[in-house]
Design an enzyme around this catalytic site. Structure first.
Site, PDB file in Angstrom:
ATOM      1  N   ARG A 172      -3.240   5.270 -15.542  1.00  0.00           N
ATOM      2  CA  ARG A 172      -1.762   4.628 -16.368  1.00  0.00           C
ATOM      3  C   ARG A 172      -2.868   2.956 -15.673  1.00  0.00           C
ATOM      4  O   ARG A 172      -4.045   2.708 -15.180  1.00  0.00           O
ATOM      5  CB  ARG A 172      -0.880   4.362 -14.618  1.00  0.00           C
ATOM      6  CG  ARG A 172      -0.875   2.928 -14.534  1.00  0.00           C
ATOM      7  CD  ARG A 172       0.716   3.332 -13.582  1.00  0.00           C
ATOM      8  NE  ARG A 172      -0.849   2.445 -13.066  1.00  0.00           N
ATOM      9  CZ  ARG A 172      -0.555   1.694 -11.556  1.00  0.00           C
ATOM     10  NH1 ARG A 172      -0.057   2.141 -10.855  1.00  0.00           N
ATOM     11  NH2 ARG A 172      -1.538   1.116 -11.259  1.00  0.00           N
ATOM     12  N   HIS A 227       1.029  -0.866 -12.850  1.00  0.00           N
ATOM     13  CA  HIS A 227       2.242   0.089 -12.213  1.00  0.00           C
ATOM     14  C   HIS A 227       3.628  -0.794 -12.976  1.00  0.00           C
ATOM     15  O   HIS A 227       4.365   0.013 -14.011  1.00  0.00           O
ATOM     16  CB  HIS A 227       2.537   0.113 -10.993  1.00  0.00           C
ATOM     17  CG  HIS A 227       4.050   0.253 -10.617  1.00  0.00           C
ATOM     18  ND1 HIS A 227       4.296   1.370 -10.544  1.00  0.00           N
ATOM     19  CD2 HIS A 227       5.274   0.139 -10.322  1.00  0.00           C
ATOM     20  CE1 HIS A 227       5.969   2.573 -10.122  1.00  0.00           C
ATOM     21  NE2 HIS A 227       6.342   0.854 -10.270  1.00  0.00           N
ATOM     22  N   TYR A 259      -6.138  -2.516  -5.258  1.00  0.00           N
ATOM     23  CA  TYR A 259      -5.872  -1.440  -4.625  1.00  0.00           C
ATOM     24  C   TYR A 259      -6.867  -0.469  -5.353  1.00  0.00           C
ATOM     25  O   TYR A 259      -7.276   1.126  -5.129  1.00  0.00           O
ATOM     26  CB  TYR A 259      -4.479  -0.489  -4.487  1.00  0.00           C
ATOM     27  CG  TYR A 259      -3.626  -0.722  -5.660  1.00  0.00           C
ATOM     28  CD1 TYR A 259      -4.345  -0.015  -6.567  1.00  0.00           C
ATOM     29  CD2 TYR A 259      -3.533  -1.653  -5.766  1.00  0.00           C
ATOM     30  CE1 TYR A 259      -3.236   0.360  -7.630  1.00  0.00           C
ATOM     31  CE2 TYR A 259      -2.159  -1.351  -7.127  1.00  0.00           C
ATOM     32  CZ  TYR A 259      -2.188  -0.490  -8.018  1.00  0.00           C
ATOM     33  OH  TYR A 259      -1.105  -0.292  -9.067  1.00  0.00           O
TER      34      TYR A 259
END
Ligand code: TPP
Ligand code: MG
Lengths: 365, 331
Positions: free
Chosen positions: A267, A271, A280
């Site tokens: 990805r 998100h 993160y």
């Protein structure tokens, strides 16, 4: 099998979920090619059309992301980086087959002929659905992670009972594989030998949770204990995704039982537009995957094999630009739903509470 | 045609047989519904009659039962799902509330999910934990579902047929304590008029002009017993069998309260946030000036369902109902 690549910010030693090289385009659970035959390789016209859909999907995705930034969408879930896994697999789906997507499968919808603009209502807060599911043979997006798996298996069971020579493909994320319902769906599919393909896009992350937290084995092996054979495919190689999916669906339609594919991809975006991946994950990890951009790879292979020329690529780009330019106008014209319509669509049969509330709408105004 | 009385559980069985006979798209699915005929034998003989494809012993998982039923319904089947016991519906809660109840709305009425969920429910059978519960309020709160509960074999037969024929998802709460109670049943084919009646309309089981007792499913016989008891001391109670929990036939309750001026609602489910709370609120809104006393509720305590040896103190029986009636009369 690829070696484990643990990024600096991963909280646990992740099993193999890192980058793959194109040499392991289609590997079986044990690392062997599951379907080495040339039979399911996409022909040149399919390859061009897959490229075309990838370019249009990306342009649309970027336009939608921009619309969110401009405050015209409440949220957007980008498909950026996953175009090959989506478009490659979806092009292998037959006309009689059914698709049960998750919520990020914009490339699947595009490949299936759904007007992507019909997705905007959902993300604008105007709609919870958007397209005619039976016309496209694509079920509505499902936002409850993994909840489409069991209905997909039930649908496949029904197709088998009806004697339809079709199959169902259900799209799931790496995070979704941890859901109890998804595991239950694997049990059901195996028990009834339902004609269903579980296509897991392992994009490395479930929001901020790395795929290593979901599984201590390659997800390609997740079906094994259920009696469902699996294979891993390079999810950024559109041809490989096509080949693996076409082969699996052929076997499934021939009554050989359910299968599972793990498409290893990434990805590239957040998100959703509300997410901040810098909290993160590593810039280097993103950069490494950018180099494996599925569009660039598809373009290079078309060029290298002389299957498309500059004119073709320019035409794809301008079609994409033209499409993207219509997106904003379409989005702004979306009307909010009307309360009386919503109330009328809850039940098929007359329901006194609905009637009472419909009547009260008039009274309150 | 005159027939020998049959038990409520058998009436459901006969209705399933009638429905399966009439429509090849009707399939029965659940845990142990095939050779065993279900733990309450409600699906007995159906597998022999219609085959394992239409009477499906599923793997053991409630989400799987409902989730795959949704897929089958999307393909035009009419699955009738058995949840083995009330307390085991929760693994399916996600599929029921996030998928089954919503897909019609999400598709602007385009998708029809004719799914029937049969749940043997309620107490008074001396069972161990999780086998005596009344979770109806959790589902009544969810738009898109219909809920009914029969109180005699004829209604059980008619409601089952109606639920199977209904294009909306219907949960039938089958009172376990009444499975063996008998009555004559006219085993007619499905009839749209009758179906609409049992899925929507309450019925008056006993006339009275001093207080209305409104109940459904397993609490109906308790209300009738209370009315009998009250009659002996000169109080005439009207007993209303609500039949449907979603929707609730408020018009029928209102019509009765207009005559009696008093209302007591009875159910086995805990009183707090139960169907009775909704009925009390609506009836107060609709006929405040007709009420002589506040609407009272009699039901379970705010407890996890208690051990069976004291379940009779937890559940509303004739004495607790009669006591509530006295309180409304004395108000
Ligand atoms: C049942 C449920 N739990 C939590 C969420 C919130 N949520 C939305 S997407 C997501 C991560 C899903 O990850 P994955 O399955 O890998 O799919 P991806 O987003 O990577 O495509 C979470 C936790 C949800 N939508 N549904
Ligand atoms: Mg993911």
């Amino acid at each position: 099998m690829p070696t484990a690549t643990v990024t600096a910010k991963s909280p646990s030693p992740a099993p193999a979920t890192g980058p793959v090289t194109s040499t392991e385009a289609v590997t079986g659970t044990t690392g062997a090619l599951r379907d080495p035959s040339a039979e399911h390789r996409p022909d040149p016209s399919i390859r061009r059309s897959m490229y075309w859909d990838m370019v249009l999907t990306r342009a649309f995705d970027k336009a939608a992301t921009a619309l969110q930034r401009q405050g015209e969408l409440a949220l957007w879930a980008p498909s950026l980086g996953q175009e090959a896994a989506q478009v490659g697999s979806a092009h292998a789906v037959g006309a009689d087959d059914w698709i049960f997507p998750s919520y990020r499968e914009h490339g699947v919808l595009r490949s299936r002929g759904v007007d992507l603009r019909q997705l905007l209502g959902l993300f604008r807060g105007a709609d919870h659905g958007g397209w005619d599911t039976s016309a496209a043979r694509v079920h509505l997006y499902t936002l409850v992670v993994g909840a489409q798996a069991l209905p997909a298996v039930g649908y496949a069971t029904g197709m088998a009972m009806d004697g339809i020579p079709g199959a169902v493909i259900v799209y799931l994320g790496d995070g979704a594989t941890s859901q109890g319902e998804v595991n239950e769906a694997l049990v059901w599919a195996a028990s009834y030998q339902a004609p269903v393909l579980f296509l897991i896009q392992n994009n490395g992350w479930a929001i901020s949770t790395p795929s290593g937290t979901q599984a201590r084995v390659d997800l390609a092996r997740r079906g094994e204990g259920f009696g469902i054979p699996g294979q891993r495919v390079d999810g950024n190689d559109v041809d490989a995704c096509f080949t693996a999916t076409a082969g699996a669906l052929d076997r499934i339609r021939a009554g050989q039982g359910p299968e599972l594919i793990e498409a290893l991809t990434y990805r590239l975006g957040p998100h959703t537009t509300s997410d901040d991946p810098s909290r993160y994950r590593d810039q280097q990890e993103e950069a490494a995957w950018k180099e494996r951009d599925p569009l660039l790879r598809a373009r290079h292979s078309l060029e290298a094999e002389g299957l498309a020329d500059e004119e073709f690529f320019a035409a794809a780009d301008s079609a994409a630009a033209a499409f993207a330019s219509q997106v904003r106008e379409y989005c702004l014209a979306i009307e909010p739903p009307r309360l009386p319509d919503l109330l009328s669509q809850v039940y098929a049969t007359p329901h006194s509470l609905i009637e009472e509330e419909l009547a009260s709408l008039g009274a309150e105004r | 045609m005159a027939q020998a009385p049959i038990a409520l559980g058998q009436a459901v069985n006969r209705a399933l047989e009638t429905a399966m006979e009439a429509d090849p798209k009707v399939i029965v699915m659940g845990e142990d519904v095939g050779a065993l005929g279900g733990v309450f034998r409600v699906t007995a003989e159906l597998k022999d009659r219609f085959g394992a494809d239409r009477v499906r012993d599923t793997p053991l998982g409630e989400a799987g039962i409902i989730g795959t039923a949704i897929g089958l319904a999307l393909r035009g089947y009419r699955p009738v799902c058995e949840i083995q016991f009330d307390g085991f519906v929760f693994p399916a809660f996600n599929q029921i509330t996030t998928q089954l109840a919503k897909l019609r709305s999400r598709s602007h009425g385009g998708l029809t999910l004719s799914v029937t969920i049969r749940i043997p429910y309620g107490g008074r059978i001396g069972a161990i934990e999780h086998h005596s519960e009344s979770p109806e309020a959790l589902f009544a709160h969810t738009a898109g579902l219909r809920l009914v509960s029969p109180s005699d074999p004829q209604d059980a037969y008619d409601m089952t047929l109606a639920a199977v024929a209904c294009p909306d998802p219907v949960i039938v709460f089958e009172p376990k304590s009444l499975y063996w109670s008998k009555g004559t049943v006219n085993q007619a084919e499905a009839d749209p008029g009758r179906a609409s009646e049992v899925l929507n309309r309450a019925r008056v089981l006993r006339r009275g002009d001093q207080v209305t007792l409104a109940a459904y499913g397993p609490s109906v016989p308790q209300a009738l017993r209370a009315a009998e008891q009250l009659a002996q001391t000169g109080t005439a109670a009207e007993v209303l069998d609500l039949r449907s929990i979603s929707p609730i036939d408020f018009a029928a309750i209102e019509e009765s309260v207009a005559r009696t001026g008093r209302l007591v609602v009875i159910h086995e489910a805990p009183v707090f946030f139960g169907a009775g709370a909704e009925i009390a609120a609506r009836i107060t809104e609709r006929c405040f000036y007709l009420l002589e006393a506040p609407v009272l509720r009699v039901g379970g305590y705010h407890l996890p369902y208690p051990p069976a040896l004291i379940e009779h103190d937890h559940l509303p029986g004739p004495d607790r109902i009669a006591d509530a009636v006295r309180r409304t009369l004395e108000f």
